[in-house]
Write an enzyme that holds these catalytic residues in place. Structure first.
Site: not given
Ligand code: GLU
Length: 480
Positions: A242-244, A246
């Site tokens: 996920s965006k966590r 990167g």
């Protein structure tokens, strides 16, 4: 000749092209190329609220950038509305589906009461057809539900093997909403039948949809395609990517200076491998080696380090003139060179890129690395200075190098190293004792391309000027 296989990528245009989606597209594309099949692009835009044209464009651009060209489409799912409805009506007319007149309030109350135990109680299943027709004709709102038959639904998943669901675990699911629009599974099956899709290759988050879809194929009397559910992609910490973690958009990696051919290669190895040690594989090689049977069941880890390592390998092998087309605008943007200079100094820039491309992991690192050859001033790296200039004889050794370079004729890249070696020998020291302090004097750092190329790229005048400046620093005691 057997009929060619037909596969599809069916993104919902509700955001950017996620690397997981790109991997799905890529596996479909690879198998189509490998088996001489057809790759169809279908934009699943029936969710009017969340679908945007901008998102469709981003997805198409991302695919084009990666080289995932589609043979048919893009087909917009929303354009198939009349057919989706007709297919659902066919099921209704055949008694394989029925009208449900339960109101949203009634259903919500039951859901509230039973919480996660909730199942549709099939209240409307038993309404006789003539009554159902009469209520509909009188204008009473209804949904259409699929009449899930008794038994078991199973398929031999190309990735996961035999997969089975008890039909008793599947609710009589809605296929048409009150406003007559089809539900996701209905639209997908109607489209896949219409497009004569032979292999459905998609993320394994869709496994719960598959038994419902198979039941719809069977009820519509259509051949059931093969299914291959691709393993999930995880971040380095073992959690769903996920965006966590990167960047997750294809466009982000383009911005970070990743070459499309590198991302292509990297994505192909997410959940698949050629069965040998090969990792850096070009498109043709991947097409040759690809098979659905070698797709892993286990989740794949998106290892950003590996992606940039791979990108470095692709940069290294990219012809300098192709690279220059990508890098020159960045050099201009950074104010390191004007467009006219880039034109006039093309050969010099090509030489520079030959040297830098083997050391860069992303295109965007190149302007940073090129700065020292284009800017007037050297920025000294304190550690390199401390290490390479600590010998009290440094200024003298730089002087030896200076004399050798000043006298060098002809000024060619091949002549530089022998001249510096001869000078070091005359001074009674090893080549490294001259070359290393010189490298710091010329570039500010102890990591650079070969000293002969550094000197040549700076030119005689530029190199001598930097040596003089270094010696001034040493004399002033600011060197170390
Ligand atoms: N539109 C679905 C998605 O974006 C894909 C549907 C499918 O491949 O069957 O997840």
């Amino acid at each position: 000749m057997p009929d060619p296989i037909r596969v599809r990528f069916a993104p919902s245009p509700t955001g950017y092209l996620h690397v997981g989606g790109a991997r799905t597209a890529l596996f479909n594309w690879l198998i189509a190329r490998k088996l001489g099949g057809v790759f169809v692009l279908r934009i699943e835009d029936t969710d009017r609220e969340r679908s945007t044209d901008a998102s469709t464009r981003t997805i198409l651009d991302g695919m084009t950038w990666l080289g995932l060209h589609w043979d048919e489409g893009p087909v917009h799912q929303a354009d198939g509305l009349a057919r989706h409805q007709a297919d659902a009506r066919r099921l209704l007319d055949a008694g394989k589906a029925y009208r449900c007149f339960c109101t949203p309030e009634e259903l919500a109350a039951k859901r509230e009461q039973l919480q996660h135990e909730y199942r549709y109680d099939q209240k409307c299943r038993a309404i006789p057809a003539d009554q159902s027709d009469a209520r509909a004709a009188a204008g009473e709102p209804y949904t259409v539900r699929f009449r899930v038959p008794d038994g078991v639904t199973q398929w031999d998943d190309v990735v996961h093997g035999e997969t089975r669901f008890e039909n008793a675990s599947i609710d009589d699911f809605i296929i048409l909403r009150t406003d007559g629009t089809p539900i996701y599974n209905m639209a997908v099956v109607s489209d896949d039948i219409d497009m004569r899709i032979t292999h459905v290759i998609r993320g394994d988050d869709h496994i719960p949809n598959t038994p419902k879809q198979i039941l719809l194929y069977q009820a519509l009397g259509a051949p059931v395609p093969a299914f291959a559910h691709l393993p999930m992609i995880l971040g380095g910490d073992g959690k769903k990517l996920s965006k966590r973690h990167g960047a997750t958009a294809v466009g982000d990696y383009a911005q970070l200076g990743v070459l499309p051919e590198a991302l292509f290669n990297f994505l192909a190895l997410l959940g698949w491998n050629p069965g040998d040690e090969r990792e850096v594989m070009g498109v043709d090689e991947l097409v040759q080696a690809f098979s659905l049977e070698r797709i892993n069941k286990k989740s794949a880890v998106f290892d950003t380090e590996k992606l940039f390592w791979m990108n470095g390998r692709y940069l290294e092998h990219k012809p300098a003139d192709e690279l220059l087309a990508l890098v020159a605008p960045l050099l201009v943007k950074e104010g390191l060179i004007t467009e006219a200079e880039a034109e006039a100094r093309r050969d010099w820039l090509l030489h520079l890129l030959e040297q830098l491309k083997v050391r860069a992991r992303g295109i965007y690192e190149i302007p940073k690395m090129a700065r020292v050859y284009l800017a007037g001033e050297v920025e000294y790296d304190a550690d390199s200075v401390a290490k390479q200039w600590k010998d009290p004889a440094t200024a003298e050794r730089l002087g030896v190098a200076r004399d050798a370079l000043q006298a060098l004729e002809p000024w060619t890249v091949e002549a530089i190293e022998p001249a510096l070696r001869a000078a070091a020998e005359r001074a009674g020291v090893g080549f490294g004792k001259v070359a290393q302090p010189l490298r710091v004097a010329l570039t500010g750092s102890s990591a650079s391309p070969g000293i002969d190329h550094v000197v040549y790229l700076l030119g005689r005048e530029g190199a001598l000027r930097r040596i003089d400046r270094a010696r001034e620093r040493l004399a002033a005691g600011t060197g170390v």
